[in-house]
Write an enzyme that holds these catalytic residues in place. Structure first.
Site, short mmCIF file in Angstrom:
data_model
loop_
_atom_site.label_atom_id
_atom_site.label_comp_id
_atom_site.label_asym_id
_atom_site.label_seq_id
_atom_site.Cartn_x
_atom_site.Cartn_y
_atom_site.Cartn_z
N CYS A 55 0.87 -1.18 0.00
CA CYS A 55 0.00 0.00 0.00
C CYS A 55 0.91 1.24 0.00
CB CYS A 55 -0.90 0.00 1.23
SG CYS A 55 -1.84 1.54 1.43
N ASP A 62 -0.13 -6.09 0.20
CA ASP A 62 -1.35 -6.48 -0.50
C ASP A 62 -1.06 -7.75 -1.27
OD1 ASP A 62 -3.11 -4.29 0.17
OD2 ASP A 62 -1.87 -3.03 -1.12
#
Length: 159
Positions: A55, A62
């Site tokens: 992120c 992620d």
């Protein structure tokens, strides 16, 4: 008929026993080789279930499955180079939508395919799953209609 040495000239990572993993985004890792069947329209599907990025705001990881479908023209992506390229996103901070578009643009630049699409199936974070879809069709080709229709047919497939 086996591939000639000249056809494999740009393929340097496959068979290399001293593979180095790059943790920072690097499109130069991508390699290609000639398509022996450019007169045939056929789809190549690549499923990459272990994609990770970060992120850009929080730095949290992620996780996603990246699905790539393409109709090759003159070139095919070498799969080990694709694996190392996707791995190079490990420390790359970008939003899901950006990752899908970056991957699509890098592959279009490398391959100049007839058609290409990238779908990211990201695992939920904060209770929301994000599934970006980016696609490309060679300008002036019959695949431009497919590009438009696929943008929305992907939604139907997710129901």
């Amino acid at each position: 008929m086996p591939r000639s040495e000249s056809e494999l000239e740009g393929v340097t990572l496959l068979g290399n026993q001293s593979t180095k993993y790059t943790y920072d985004y690097n499109p130069n890792l991508l390699e290609k080789f000639p398509n022996k069947h450019p007169d045939n329209d056929y789809m190549v599907t690549l499923n990459c279930p272990e994609f990770t990025s970060l992120c850009p705001k929080t730095g949290q990881p992620d996780f996603a499955t990246i699905r790539i479908n393409y109709i090759p023209d003159k070139f095919i992506v070498e799969s080990k180079s694709l694996k190392l390229y996707l791995f190079s996103f490990r420390n790359h901070g970008d939003f899901h939508e950006d990752c899908a578009n970056i991957i699509m643009k890098d592959l279009v630049r490398l391959l100049e395919p007839k058609y290409l699409e990238v779908e990211g199936i990201f695992t939920p974070r904060g209770g929301i799953s994000i599934y970006p879809f980016a696609n490309y069709a060679k300008e002036g080709s019959s695949y431009e209609d497919m590009k438009k229709s696929r943008l929305f047919s992907v939604l139907d497939a997710r129901k």
